[in-house]
Write an enzyme that holds these catalytic residues in place. Structure first.
Site, PDB file in Angstrom:
ATOM      1  CG  HIS A 132      -2.067  -1.026   1.033  1.00 17.18           C
ATOM      2  ND1 HIS A 132      -2.896  -1.419   2.061  1.00 17.18           N
ATOM      3  CD2 HIS A 132      -2.464  -1.752  -0.049  1.00 17.18           C
ATOM      4  CE1 HIS A 132      -3.753  -2.345   1.614  1.00 17.18           C
ATOM      5  NE2 HIS A 132      -3.499  -2.565   0.350  1.00 17.18           N
ATOM      6  CB  SER A 202      -9.621  -6.189   9.351  1.00 22.73           C
ATOM      7  OG  SER A 202      -9.257  -5.375   8.256  1.00 22.73           O
TER       8      SER A 202
HETATM    9  P1  OAD Z   1      -7.557  -2.775  10.203  1.00 21.88           P
HETATM   10  O1  OAD Z   1      -7.654  -1.588  11.080  1.00 21.88           O
HETATM   11  O2  OAD Z   1      -8.651  -3.002   9.215  1.00 21.88           O
HETATM   12  O3  OAD Z   1      -7.444  -4.092  11.075  1.00 21.88           O
HETATM   13  C1  OAD Z   1      -6.567  -4.191  12.142  1.00 21.88           C
HETATM   14  C2  OAD Z   1      -6.613  -5.620  12.642  1.00 21.88           C
HETATM   15  O4  OAD Z   1      -5.616  -5.790  13.627  1.00 21.88           O
HETATM   16  C3  OAD Z   1      -7.946  -6.013  13.282  1.00 21.88           C
HETATM   17  O5  OAD Z   1      -8.318  -7.305  12.820  1.00 21.88           O
HETATM   18  C4  OAD Z   1      -7.636  -6.049  14.798  1.00 21.88           C
HETATM   19  O6  OAD Z   1      -8.394  -7.043  15.478  1.00 21.88           O
HETATM   20  C5  OAD Z   1      -6.177  -6.403  14.781  1.00 21.88           C
HETATM   21  N1  OAD Z   1      -5.396  -5.883  15.912  1.00 21.88           N
HETATM   22  C6  OAD Z   1      -5.425  -4.658  16.474  1.00 21.88           C
HETATM   23  N2  OAD Z   1      -4.481  -4.536  17.412  1.00 21.88           N
HETATM   24  C7  OAD Z   1      -3.828  -5.721  17.457  1.00 21.88           C
HETATM   25  C8  OAD Z   1      -2.744  -6.235  18.219  1.00 21.88           C
HETATM   26  N3  OAD Z   1      -2.113  -5.501  19.115  1.00 21.88           N
HETATM   27  N4  OAD Z   1      -2.358  -7.504  18.000  1.00 21.88           N
HETATM   28  C9  OAD Z   1      -3.001  -8.293  17.095  1.00 21.88           C
HETATM   29  N5  OAD Z   1      -4.013  -7.857  16.335  1.00 21.88           N
HETATM   30  C10 OAD Z   1      -4.424  -6.584  16.504  1.00 21.88           C
HETATM   31  O7  OAD Z   1      -6.120  -2.703   9.477  1.00 21.88           O
HETATM   32  P2  OAD Z   1      -5.626  -3.459   8.164  1.00 21.88           P
HETATM   33  O8  OAD Z   1      -6.156  -4.841   8.100  1.00 21.88           O
HETATM   34  O9  OAD Z   1      -4.167  -3.282   8.101  1.00 21.88           O
HETATM   35  O10 OAD Z   1      -5.379   0.523   3.268  1.00 21.88           O
HETATM   36  O11 OAD Z   1      -6.300  -2.590   7.034  1.00 21.88           O
HETATM   37  C11 OAD Z   1      -6.072  -2.920   5.695  1.00 21.88           C
HETATM   38  C12 OAD Z   1      -6.028  -1.672   4.875  1.00 21.88           C
HETATM   39  O12 OAD Z   1      -7.221  -0.916   5.077  1.00 21.88           O
HETATM   40  C13 OAD Z   1      -4.931  -0.681   5.250  1.00 21.88           C
HETATM   41  O13 OAD Z   1      -3.676  -0.999   4.675  1.00 21.88           O
HETATM   42  C14 OAD Z   1      -5.461   0.601   4.697  1.00 21.88           C
HETATM   43  C15 OAD Z   1      -6.884   0.499   5.171  1.00 21.88           C
HETATM   44  O14 OAD Z   1      -7.823   1.221   4.453  1.00 21.88           O
HETATM   45  C16 OAD Z   1      -5.058   1.611   2.550  1.00 21.88           C
HETATM   46  O15 OAD Z   1      -4.839   2.689   3.066  1.00 21.88           O
HETATM   47  C17 OAD Z   1      -4.996   1.350   1.080  1.00 21.88           C
END
Ligand code: OAD
Length: 254
Positions: A132, A202
């Site tokens: 990204h 997520s």
């Molecule tokens: P999300 O904010 O969608 O998800 C974060 C995930 O991490 C969730 O499933 C939480 O349960 C988990 N989580 C939070 N804290 C944690 C911890 N300390 N240990 C383990 N798990 C934890 O973030 P992403 O999946 O990265 O894209 O989001 C994907 C994309 O959506 C990002 O790269 C961004 C966003 O829109 C762009 O900007 C293109």
């Protein structure tokens, strides 16, 4: 849980090739906000007003200001034990491909720290494929030239010194395609991986979220580490509940 930790460690130990996919959860313990969890950015801000090409065209100063704020916030953060464990893994062993959706550069910083502490000259094997993009770079919205992130420009994006068009952060916005070379390399690694380790995402945003499925369909196993269940959980071979800063060092070594 101790049994799952042992099983995950053994799978990783026995694998020839490992793909690690990380998301915002991996940086949460460093103080970087996630997107969708409690306190996540997309709970307080509307992505279509800040993270789309249309938003930048409509109000470049607002979009620039928001990204400068995020850059400032990240500058105050440091890699946590999860980043360190992954960086050390990638420098200790061959066959590790690290792929991140994060734009915060914390995997890079951990790679340099790990290289220093292990006495390794080249930190590059621990640098992730940043599918990204990266906040530590700008890209010209006209000619596409990439430069180190501008620390000034409080009143809006500076102009490109080559073509005069406004600079933008070198990140992928909603509605934009990923760099085909970067996501292509990640998909290739997923295809050949024995294990896909998915941490702190997520698993909702494609095509990155499709990488574990590529590994699974080519007979590899999927290990998920997350605080909460995700759409991937049901099909994961192992699912470990807990903070990545604690669980990753336990399963990959610290
Ligand atoms: P999300 O904010 O969608 O998800 C974060 C995930 O991490 C969730 O499933 C939480 O349960 C988990 N989580 C939070 N804290 C944690 C911890 N300390 N240990 C383990 N798990 C934890 O973030 P992403 O999946 O990265 O894209 O989001 C994907 C994309 O959506 C990002 O790269 C961004 C966003 O829109 C762009 O900007 C293109």
């Amino acid at each position: 849980m101790p049994e799952l930790v042992q099983q995950a460690s053994a799978m990783l130990e026995n694998a020839q090739r490992i793909l690690v996919l990380t998301g915002a959860g991996v940086s949460a313990e460093s103080g970087v906000p996630t997107f969708r969890s409690e306190g996540g950015l997309w709970r307080s801000y509307r992505p279509q007003e800040l993270a789309t090409p249309e938003a930048f065209q409509r109000d470049p100063a607002l979009v620039w200001e928001w990204y400068q704020w995020r850059r400032g916030l990240i500058a105050e953060c440091a890699p946590n034990p999860g980043h360190h464990a992954l960086a050390r893994l990638a420098l200790r062993r061959d066959g590790i491909t690290l792929v991140t959706q994060n734009v915060d550069g914390l995997h890079h910083r951990a790679a340099r720290d790990a290289a220093d502490s292990l006495g390794v000259m080249n930190p590059e094997p621990a640098f992730p494929l940043e599918v990204h993009g990266a906040l530590h770079r700008d890209r010209c919205s006209g000619c596409g030239r990439r430069t180190a992130a501008c620390t000034e420009g409080d009143s809006g994006p500076p102009d490109c010194t080559d073509c005069g068009a406004p600079l933008r952060p070198d990140v992928v916005w909603f509605g934009e395609s990923l760099d085909p070379r970067v996501i292509g390399a990640a998909q290739e690694a997923a295809l050949h991986a024995d294990v896909c380790l998915v941490a702190g995402t997520s698993a909702l945003v494609y095509p990155a979220a499709g990488l574990p499925e590529i590994t699974r369909q080519s007979d590899g196993v999927v290990i998920e580490v997350n605080l909460a269940p995700t759409p991937l959980t049901a099909s994961a071979t192992l699912s470990l509940r807990g903070p990545t800063g604690e669980v990753l060092p336990m399963i990959v070594g610290s």
